[in-house]
Design a protein around this motif. Structure first.
Motif, PDB file in Angstrom:
ATOM      1  N   VAL A  74      11.990  -3.692  10.058  1.00 42.53           N
ATOM      2  CA  VAL A  74      10.558  -3.972   9.934  1.00 42.53           C
ATOM      3  C   VAL A  74       9.932  -3.086   8.867  1.00 42.53           C
ATOM      4  N   SER A  75      10.376  -1.838   8.777  1.00 41.98           N
ATOM      5  CA  SER A  75       9.851  -0.930   7.750  1.00 41.98           C
ATOM      6  C   SER A  75      10.136  -1.468   6.356  1.00 41.98           C
ATOM      7  N   GLY A  76      11.364  -1.909   6.120  1.00 44.07           N
ATOM      8  CA  GLY A  76      11.699  -2.484   4.822  1.00 44.07           C
ATOM      9  C   GLY A  76      10.857  -3.704   4.511  1.00 44.07           C
ATOM     10  N   TYR A  77      10.676  -4.563   5.528  1.00 44.10           N
ATOM     11  CA  TYR A  77       9.895  -5.788   5.344  1.00 44.10           C
ATOM     12  C   TYR A  77       8.441  -5.461   5.008  1.00 44.10           C
ATOM     13  N   SER A  78       7.825  -4.591   5.813  1.00 38.89           N
ATOM     14  CA  SER A  78       6.393  -4.328   5.644  1.00 38.89           C
ATOM     15  C   SER A  78       6.097  -3.550   4.362  1.00 38.89           C
ATOM     16  N   LEU A  79       6.982  -2.616   3.993  1.00 43.28           N
ATOM     17  CA  LEU A  79       6.740  -1.859   2.773  1.00 43.28           C
ATOM     18  C   LEU A  79       6.923  -2.710   1.524  1.00 43.28           C
ATOM     19  N   GLY A  92       1.435   2.437  -9.137  1.00 46.76           N
ATOM     20  CA  GLY A  92       1.174   3.865  -9.001  1.00 46.76           C
ATOM     21  C   GLY A  92       2.413   4.724  -9.046  1.00 46.76           C
ATOM     22  N   GLY A  93       3.585   4.108  -8.982  1.00 56.07           N
ATOM     23  CA  GLY A  93       4.815   4.854  -9.105  1.00 56.07           C
ATOM     24  C   GLY A  93       5.237   5.593  -7.852  1.00 56.07           C
ATOM     25  N   LEU A  94       6.300   6.375  -8.011  1.00 54.09           N
ATOM     26  CA  LEU A  94       6.904   7.088  -6.887  1.00 54.09           C
ATOM     27  C   LEU A  94       5.941   8.094  -6.270  1.00 54.09           C
ATOM     28  N   ARG A  95       5.227   8.840  -7.096  1.00 48.32           N
ATOM     29  CA  ARG A  95       4.354   9.885  -6.548  1.00 48.32           C
ATOM     30  C   ARG A  95       3.310   9.298  -5.613  1.00 48.32           C
ATOM     31  N   ARG A  96       2.649   8.254  -6.051  1.00 49.33           N
ATOM     32  CA  ARG A  96       1.613   7.641  -5.218  1.00 49.33           C
ATOM     33  C   ARG A  96       2.218   7.072  -3.937  1.00 49.33           C
ATOM     34  N   PHE A  97       3.373   6.443  -4.053  1.00 50.34           N
ATOM     35  CA  PHE A  97       4.018   5.850  -2.883  1.00 50.34           C
ATOM     36  C   PHE A  97       4.367   6.924  -1.854  1.00 50.34           C
ATOM     37  N   ILE A  98       5.011   8.018  -2.296  1.00 54.64           N
ATOM     38  CA  ILE A  98       5.407   9.080  -1.365  1.00 54.64           C
ATOM     39  C   ILE A  98       4.186   9.758  -0.770  1.00 54.64           C
ATOM     40  N   ALA A 102       3.541   9.886   3.110  1.00 54.58           N
ATOM     41  CA  ALA A 102       3.378  11.183   3.773  1.00 54.58           C
ATOM     42  C   ALA A 102       2.072  11.220   4.555  1.00 54.58           C
ATOM     43  N   TRP A 103       1.001  10.726   3.946  1.00 48.05           N
ATOM     44  CA  TRP A 103      -0.298  10.697   4.613  1.00 48.05           C
ATOM     45  C   TRP A 103      -0.237   9.836   5.870  1.00 48.05           C
TER      46      TRP A 103
END
Length: 403
Positions: A74-79, A92-98, A102-103
């Protein structure tokens, strides 16, 4: 992060409801989280895991581990849904995604870690030494509990570390998918995961590879593929084929459980997870069909969606709450195993659900409705504290300064 779109999918369009919240996924998460809770209640009543010494009709509760496989798919699907709104690119790239991930998961996780550790060293295992507790707290705080040995204050935290580590590979998956197609990415992931599992079977330091459950990376990729397919960026198999895969997966797991027994199943989680994850990814793709009234009446119903709304908090802290109830309430009654389970189900479970929802409102929901530290200042609790500070300042009282 930018990537080159694959030619054959350059003009693919996302279905209209891709921009809307997929509420039925909350129902899936809620059902999986509740399954984990019931599994731990079963373990407390028949503590002989991996042997099944409980009633046959409750034997399915031994396999709560499979709910984690569901969470990962489900995590793979929703992300994957957000990138699909932008042609498959991770805006936004990796930084924005992580940062956003994290938030989303770390505040509630860290709050659960503090609560779990306090309960563990004071009420559940008070004999735990200070050094052991400190190491465990630091390792879990850094989400390294799957690679560094420790005493776990909460039995559910292991999967949080694995999912967090998978997040760093998700942007790589998207880049490769846009270049070579998601089907090839899944096949590549399957090959890497299989090699990792084979290396883990050697009598070397590589045997620790299985500690990070490499099969979950494949399950995550299958979830991404299901979303990719549902939104037109990969060929969609016919419904009968998807139903056949899901049915064969379920039948295969039941057959193995009956023929081989639960100790064998637990000793072969790698293959059990792969079978279960493949079947569930097919089922998820079936459920993604907008013409699914049964899905909307069950997984999309208000009770299911409500349970799913705080499923993460439920997953995080139900363990220590159940342990407290077991040790200080139920075990002193000296009941039979079945009566023990009934008391947990009827009396303890409602209390746990209420406590987990309260935890959700305090430590998870604020970070869902507010996206940065500045916006957290609009919380009623923050406003109350700030108001008291202003009153103290107006009265001439010196206020502390934090640097």
């Amino acid at each position: 992060m930018t990537a080159v779109a694959e030619p054959e999918a350059a003009t693919a369009e996302v279905v209209p409801d891709a921009r809307q919240r997929t509420h039925w996924l909350d129902g899936v998460r809620g059902a999986a989280a509740l399954f984990v809770v019931l599994h731990h209640m079963w373990l407390g009543s028949w503590p002989f895991f991996p042997e099944d010494r409980g009633p046959v009709w409750l034997g399915w509760l031994l396999y709560g581990h499979l709910a984690v496989a569901v969470f990962i798919v489900v995590s793979g699907y929703s992300l994957a849904l957000a990138p699909l709104r932008h042609g498959g690119e991770l805006v936004g790239g990796l930084r924005r995604f992580i940062r956003r991930r994290a938030w989303r998961i770390l505040p509630a996780y860290w709050a659960a870690l503090v609560l779990s550790m306090l309960l563990f060293v004071t009420l559940i295992e008070p004999s735990t030494g200070a050094g052991t507790a400190t190491k465990s707290f630091v390792v879990h705080g850094l989400l390294l509990q799957d690679v560094i040995g420790n005493v776990a204050p909460n039995g559910t935290f292991w999967s949080i570390a694995i999912e967090w580590q998978i997040y760093f590979l998700f942007p790589v998956m998207l880049l490769l998918a846009l270049r070579f197609g998601m089907v090839r990415v899944v096949l590549l992931t399957a090959g890497i995961v299989l090699v990792a599992h084979l290396l883990a079977g050697t009598d070397t330091v590589l045997s620790k590879i299985n500690n990070v459950s490499p099969q979950f990376l494949l399950l995550f990729a299958l979830g991404v593929l299901a979303a990719w397919t549902a939104h037109g960026r990969a060929p969609r198999p016919p419904r009968w084929a998807l139903a056949g895969v899901a049915g064969a997966s379920a039948a295969g797991l039941v057959t193995l459980a009956v023929a081989q027994g639960s100790p064998w199943m637990v000793g072969h989680w790698f293959w059990v997870d792969v079978i279960a994850g493949t079947g569930f990814a097919a089922l998820l793709l079936l459920l993604s069909d907008s013409r699914s009234p049964v899905r909307d009446r069950t997984l999309g119903s208000r009770p299911a969606v409500f349970l799913g709304s705080f499923s993460y908090s439920l997953y995080l802290i139900h363990g220590p709450l159940l342990a407290l109830a077991e040790e200080h309430v139920v075990e002193p009654l000296d009941l039979s195993p079945l009566a023990h389970f009934a008391v947990l189900l009827v009396l303890v479970l409602p209390v746990v659900l209420v406590a987990c929802y309260a935890f959700f409102r305090l430590f998870e929901r604020p970070f869902l409705t507010r996206r940065d530290f500045a916006s957290l200042r609009t919380l009623p609790a923050w406003t109350l504290v700030a108001g008291r500070g202003r009153k103290r300042a107006a009265a001439g009282e010196e206020l502390p300064v934090y640097r």
